[in-house]
Motif scaffolding. Structure first.
Motif, short mmCIF file in Angstrom:
data_model
loop_
_atom_site.label_atom_id
_atom_site.label_comp_id
_atom_site.label_asym_id
_atom_site.label_seq_id
_atom_site.Cartn_x
_atom_site.Cartn_y
_atom_site.Cartn_z
N ARG A 138 -2.11 -6.59 -1.67
CA ARG A 138 -2.49 -5.24 -1.90
C ARG A 138 -1.38 -4.16 -2.21
NH1 ARG A 138 -7.32 -4.60 1.72
NH2 ARG A 138 -6.90 -2.47 0.87
N THR B 280 -6.32 -1.00 -6.19
CA THR B 280 -7.53 -0.09 -6.74
C THR B 280 -6.83 1.08 -6.04
OG1 THR B 280 -7.69 -0.27 -3.95
CG2 THR B 280 -9.37 -1.19 -5.59
N ASP B 281 -6.77 2.43 -6.76
CA ASP B 281 -6.57 3.18 -6.89
C ASP B 281 -4.86 3.61 -7.30
OD1 ASP B 281 -8.86 5.17 -5.84
OD2 ASP B 281 -8.47 3.33 -4.41
N ASP C 79 -2.45 -1.27 -3.85
CA ASP C 79 -3.97 -0.55 -3.22
C ASP C 79 -2.48 1.25 -3.41
OD1 ASP C 79 -3.36 -1.21 -1.16
OD2 ASP C 79 -4.35 0.40 -0.08
N TYR C 80 -3.07 2.38 -3.98
CA TYR C 80 -1.94 3.30 -4.30
C TYR C 80 -1.23 3.52 -4.10
CZ TYR C 80 -6.70 4.74 -1.61
OH TYR C 80 -8.14 5.25 -1.51
N GLN D 82 -8.82 -6.84 -7.99
CA GLN D 82 -9.12 -5.47 -8.15
C GLN D 82 -8.88 -4.26 -8.33
OE1 GLN D 82 -11.02 -4.49 -3.71
NE2 GLN D 82 -10.95 -7.20 -3.02
N THR E 96 0.16 -1.48 0.04
CA THR E 96 0.01 0.10 -0.43
C THR E 96 0.78 1.01 0.05
OG1 THR E 96 -1.86 -0.95 1.64
CG2 THR E 96 -1.84 1.20 1.02
N ILE F 258 -5.07 -6.35 -4.98
CA ILE F 258 -6.11 -5.55 -4.66
C ILE F 258 -4.90 -4.55 -5.81
CG2 ILE F 258 -6.95 -3.70 -3.32
CD1 ILE F 258 -7.82 -6.04 -1.42
#
Length: 220
Positions: free
Chosen positions: A120, A143-144, A122-123, A161, A102, A141
């Motif tokens: 993960r 996302t973003d 994300d970001y 995702q 992340t 994941i």
């Protein structure tokens, strides 16, 4: 030799024997044949560190800096890279499972025979990531996240995702994106040139085309 198959992609994986690994919690410039459990390397500055044929579980590398370096023939499990900066690192023949990236910044990374599963991103910001061999993301994941100037031909995504994942000047020719929702991708169609889809994803591509071309769709 241990392998796994994701879609049509065959990935070479590390084949580690626990009896051949020595337990440690210290990071050295050349860490080899080691098993590391729950080590805290938060904020560490890893300059030129090479990690080979090792198993790392539950480590904390958040906010760390690693440039350049090598990760070869390793199993990375439940390890935290949140907010870390990795630059000029080569990752080859590795399985990364249940780990957190992340907000991680990855720049000028070379990957070959790497499986990311249940991770993960994300970001996270990925810049100039180059695949020299098989790479797959499974149940991840993203996302973003932002991917810029990445060259990842034939990469495979499965059950990931991807909402608001931004692609900029990326080359994904031959990538297999079957089994993922593409509706909320932030990308121009050029970044998706030559990818493989299934029929259920055609409405997502149509949505991207309508948005990019600023089309007006009216019902008669």
């Amino acid at each position: 030799m241990r392998t796994t198959t994701v879609g049509d992609l065959r990935i070479l994986l590390p084949d580690l024997d626990p009896d051949d690994l020595d337990s440690t919690s210290e990071v050295t410039d050349d860490l080899s044949d080691a098993t590391v459990e729950n080590a805290s390397w938060r904020g560490a500055e890893l300059e030129g560190v090479r990690i080979r044929s090792s198993r790392i579980t539950g480590a904390d590398l958040s906010e760390s800096t690693w440039e350049p370096g090598t990760l070869f023939g390793c199993e990375i499990t439940r390890t935290d890279f949140s907010g870390a900066t990795l630059s000029g690192v080569t990752i080859e023949r590795c399985a990364v499972t249940g780990s957190r990236f992340t907000g991680t910044r990855l720049t000028d990374i070379r990957v070959k025979d790497v499986l990311f599963e249940g991770c993960r991103f994300d970001y996270a910001t990925l810049t100039r990531i180059t695949a020299a061999g098989a790479v797959a993301f499974v149940d991840c994941i993203l996302t973003d996240a932002t991917w810029s100037s990445c060259r990842l031909p034939n990469i495979v995504f499965r059950s990931c995702q991807l909402a608001r994942l931004e692609l900029d000047s990326c080359q994904l020719h031959g990538a297999d994106l079957r089994g993922n929702s593409l509706h909320d991708l932030k990308t121009s169609l050029g970044n998706l040139h030559g990818i493989t889809l299934n029929e259920d994803q055609l409405p997502d591509i149509t949505h991207l085309a309508v948005t990019e071309l600023n089309l007006t769709v009216q019902r008669r």
